[in-house]
Structures are given as C-alpha cells and as structure tokens.
Design a protein around this motif. Structure first.
Motif, PDB file in Angstrom:
ATOM      1  N   VAL A  91       0.841  -1.194   0.000  1.00  0.00           N
ATOM      2  CA  VAL A  91       0.000   0.000   0.000  1.00  0.00           C
ATOM      3  C   VAL A  91       0.880   1.248   0.000  1.00  0.00           C
ATOM      4  O   VAL A  91       1.969   1.245   0.575  1.00  0.00           O
ATOM      5  N   ILE A  92       0.392   2.304  -0.627  1.00  0.00           N
ATOM      6  CA  ILE A  92       0.978   3.640  -0.502  1.00  0.00           C
ATOM      7  C   ILE A  92      -0.015   4.507   0.253  1.00  0.00           C
ATOM      8  O   ILE A  92      -1.184   4.586  -0.118  1.00  0.00           O
ATOM      9  N   GLY A  93       0.436   5.123   1.331  1.00  0.00           N
ATOM     10  CA  GLY A  93      -0.428   5.962   2.159  1.00  0.00           C
ATOM     11  C   GLY A  93      -0.552   7.369   1.604  1.00  0.00           C
ATOM     12  O   GLY A  93       0.069   7.727   0.599  1.00  0.00           O
ATOM     13  N   VAL A  94      -1.350   8.197   2.304  1.00  0.00           N
ATOM     14  CA  VAL A  94      -1.631   9.539   1.798  1.00  0.00           C
ATOM     15  C   VAL A  94      -1.664  10.566   2.928  1.00  0.00           C
ATOM     16  O   VAL A  94      -1.963  10.235   4.082  1.00  0.00           O
ATOM     17  N   THR A 147       2.082  -3.110   5.633  1.00  0.00           N
ATOM     18  CA  THR A 147       1.940  -3.161   4.178  1.00  0.00           C
ATOM     19  C   THR A 147       2.281  -1.840   3.508  1.00  0.00           C
ATOM     20  O   THR A 147       2.470  -1.793   2.289  1.00  0.00           O
ATOM     21  N   VAL A 148       2.366  -0.745   4.272  1.00  0.00           N
ATOM     22  CA  VAL A 148       2.613   0.587   3.705  1.00  0.00           C
ATOM     23  C   VAL A 148       4.089   0.739   3.373  1.00  0.00           C
ATOM     24  O   VAL A 148       4.938   0.711   4.262  1.00  0.00           O
ATOM     25  N   ILE A 149       4.391   0.914   2.085  1.00  0.00           N
ATOM     26  CA  ILE A 149       5.798   1.035   1.682  1.00  0.00           C
ATOM     27  C   ILE A 149       6.262   2.486   1.667  1.00  0.00           C
ATOM     28  O   ILE A 149       7.457   2.769   1.800  1.00  0.00           O
ATOM     29  N   THR A 150       5.345   3.427   1.510  1.00  0.00           N
ATOM     30  CA  THR A 150       5.657   4.855   1.584  1.00  0.00           C
ATOM     31  C   THR A 150       4.339   5.616   1.625  1.00  0.00           C
ATOM     32  O   THR A 150       3.261   5.019   1.537  1.00  0.00           O
ATOM     33  N   SER A 151       4.407   6.932   1.758  1.00  0.00           N
ATOM     34  CA  SER A 151       3.200   7.762   1.795  1.00  0.00           C
ATOM     35  C   SER A 151       3.440   9.050   1.017  1.00  0.00           C
ATOM     36  O   SER A 151       4.514   9.655   1.122  1.00  0.00           O
TER      37      SER A 151
END
Length: 389
Positions: A280-283, A293-297
C-alpha cells in the motif's frame, strides 16, 4: 464547478469519516509558502475539553474544528492537530479541538462559534468543506483569525471568492507527492499499480494524476513498456466493505501496490493488502505506522504548515488575505524516506527526482474543468490506465 458542487452535496449526506483530501485548485494571489474528549455544538452546556493543557483564565485560545473525521484519523485532522498542539505546548498556550455533528455549513459555522465562545483567538479549519463556513466567519468574527487548510473562502454558489486579512488559506500541490509516489513505486520494481481514491474532489484528482505521471516518468527512464494502473474513485472517504472488496479483487488479479487516497479508504486498502500479503501507498501523512503493508506515503507537510501559520500569528506576521501554496519549492510535500520500505529506490534517487520537481524541470498536467478521468487528460507513453467508473 459542477463536480465541486456535487462533491459538496455528497459530503453533506455522508455519515462516515471524511478526509481533508478535498480542496480547491491552487488559485490566484498565492504567495507563500493525547487521547482526548470532543466538544460538539450540541454540548454547549458541558464543560468537556479536548485540550491537553489546562484551561486558561480566558478559555482555550487556540482551537481546531475537525471535519467529519476524528482527531486521531492518522490523516488530515491529526496532521493539522499535531502542528497546532506542538506550537501550543512549546509556548504554554491553551488549546482544544471541537467536532461538528454533521458536515453542513450551518453545523461547521456553529462549531466555529462554539470555539470562539470558548476563548479561541485563532481557529484551524482542515478541509475544503470549510470554504463556505470560513467565508461567513471571516466577516462575523473579524477579531478572530483562521487557518483554512485545502481551501479558499467562497460563498455558497461559488460566485464570490474573497479572503479577508484574518484568514490564511493553505493549499498543497498534491500532484507532486503523487508523482513522487508513482515514480518511486516503478523505480522499486512495481509495474502493476492501483489508485483507489475517495471522492473525486480536486485534491484527490491531482494526487491520482500525479501518481500516474510519476509512474510513466519512471517507466520511460527505465525503458519499461508495461506499467498498468487500476484507477477508481469510491465516491466517499469512508472505510467500507465495498472499498476493501475492490482492493482485494485488484490484488487478486495481479495488482502489486495500491495508492489508497481518501482518508479511511486507505484503511480498507490496508485491510485487503494484509489479507493478500501485498503493498500500500499511504496519503497525506506518514501512514507507515498504520500497517506493515505501507511502503511509503504521499505526504503533505500538514503539521508544518499549521505550526508555521500559528507561529506567524503570534509573531504578528500572519499572512492573511492571500493563499499560501505548499509544494516541492518550499519543501511542503514529499515522501517519508526514513520510514519507507523500498528495496531498490534509494535516498539518492529520491533527492534527484525531488530536485527536478523543486527546480520546475518537471511539468505536471492539471485536471481539465469538470473532468476526473485521467485517460482524458493524461497522454502517457509507457503506462496504461484502466479507469473503473
């Protein structure tokens, strides 16, 4: 304007969390750059407090009015709250947040009034739904100052945009962190991407467009011809079974990483990613702490922008009456490289592409009026977008 009016009508009917992802387009006159209880407008007689400080003799002089989300949403509200809280605690100022009962202009304005009754000298309002309430409040409370995130004050039918000297509107160039996220994802080896947005408001659209352009930019650099992006707006900012199901189906069909761009929509994406062991990419803020699961934001420097605005107020240098734009040029956006989980994309890679954005060497496409379909506006060379309506 039709899409913005529709977005506002949809938001009024929502009962779930609403992210501050929605905003106005960056306009003219732009120049610069603890667990707690909530007080709602229906609780005027109660002496509840959301402040981590003690009440001063004059009440709580710094206030934040949330949108329909919560103060611990790990996204827009929380980012704004942390910036205000940080300045207040450093300077021993009293502070508090207030939460409206519903996402209407009347409810927002009533809650702003409650904050001012409670002693607020400056009120932080995060999200484009505050554009009309702040337009009214700037005249009704001339001695109070306002920081408006992701919006510019206007009347109900958008026929008048006006920012008085007691209002500091802050906008972000969301396509830039979106671009960085898409670029980094492809550079790190992902070629099957997804963009799951919330409501198709300008900020969300810009995030998505930038994401696609960044992926395409990296693909061209690497000579890759087969980048694919699944693309959809859920129509809300809530975590729903439907959003989780869509994300899960994308993952099941080969999507490797999804940019969850819409407040709690991201939580649905994370839940699906955890089930499928994908990414996932966060925001808005660094969401790496939300899920492994968040690889970056794709980040807006929300806390920094609010902190700077509050500091300017107390330094008698409040930049009211004009819109402040936060972008790569003033380090107002970016990726959290310290917590990102990239296998190939390095800090050196990031610094190089960020510098190109900052120096204006990369020109991003702006959405055309009344359109949110990236396949209409974007002319990509190496990337195919599957737009799911």
């Amino acid at each position: 304007m039709k899409k913005r009016a529709l977005a506002l009508a949809m938001a009024v009917m929502m009962t779930a969390a609403l992210s501050g992802c929605g905003s106005s387009n960056p306009g003219s006159n732009a120049t610069t750059a603890a667990p707690a209880e909530t007080t709602t407008a229906a609780e005027k007689t109660a002496d509840t407090t959301a402040a981590a400080s003690e009440k001063s003799d004059n009440g709580y002089e710094l206030a934040l009015v949330t949108d329909l989300g919560t103060i611990d949403d790990k996204s827009f509200n929380q980012g704004a709250w942390e910036g205000m809280k940080k300045y207040a605690e450093e300077n021993k100022l009293s502070y508090k947040y207030y939460q409206p009962q519903e996402g209407t202009t009347d409810s927002y304005l009533e809650t702003i009034g409650l904050a001012i009754e409670g002693g607020a000298k400056l009120v932080v309002c995060p999200g484009f739904l505050f554009e009309e309430p702040v337009f009214l409040a700037q005249d009704q409370y001339k001695d109070v100052h306002f920081i408006l995130l992701d919006g510019e004050p206007h009347n109900g039918d958008y026929s008048e945009f006006r920012t008085e000297a007691n209002v500091m509107p802050i906008l972000f160039q969301e396509d830039e962190p979106g671009f960085l996220a898409g670029y980094a994802a492809v550079k790190d080896g992902y070629t099957k991407l997804g963009f799951l947005g919330g409501m198709a408001v300008p900020a969300v659209i810009r995030y998505g467009y930038g994401f696609a352009e960044g992926a395409d930019f990296a693909a061209k650099e690497m000579g890759i011809d087969s980048v694919e992006i699944m693309y959809n707006y859920t129509g809300a900012f809530a975590a729903t079974p439907e959003a989780q199901s869509m994300a899960a189906s994308w993952y099941q069909n080969g999507t490797e990483v999804i940019f969850g761009c819409g407040g709690a929509v991201g939580n649905s994406v994370m839940a699906a990613a955890e089930e499928k062991s994908t990414k996932v990419i966060g925001v808005d803020v660094d969401q790496s702490y939300e899920s492994n699961t968040v690889i970056t934001s794709a980040m807006k420097e929300l806390s920094v922008s609010v902190y700077d605005g509050v500091k300017a107020f107390y330094d008698n240098a409040f930049p009211g009456g004009k819109t402040s734009i936060f972008s790569a040029k003033n380090n107002g956006i970016g990726l959290p490289m310290e917590t990102s989980k990239f296998a190939k994309f390095t800090q050196q890679d990031y610094d190089a592409i960020f510098t190109q954005l900052k120096d204006g060497k990369i020109e991003l496409v702006q959405p055309s009026q009344d359109n949110n379909n990236p396949t209409v506006d974007l002319k990509l060379d190496k990337t195919k977008i599957n737009f799911v309506e």
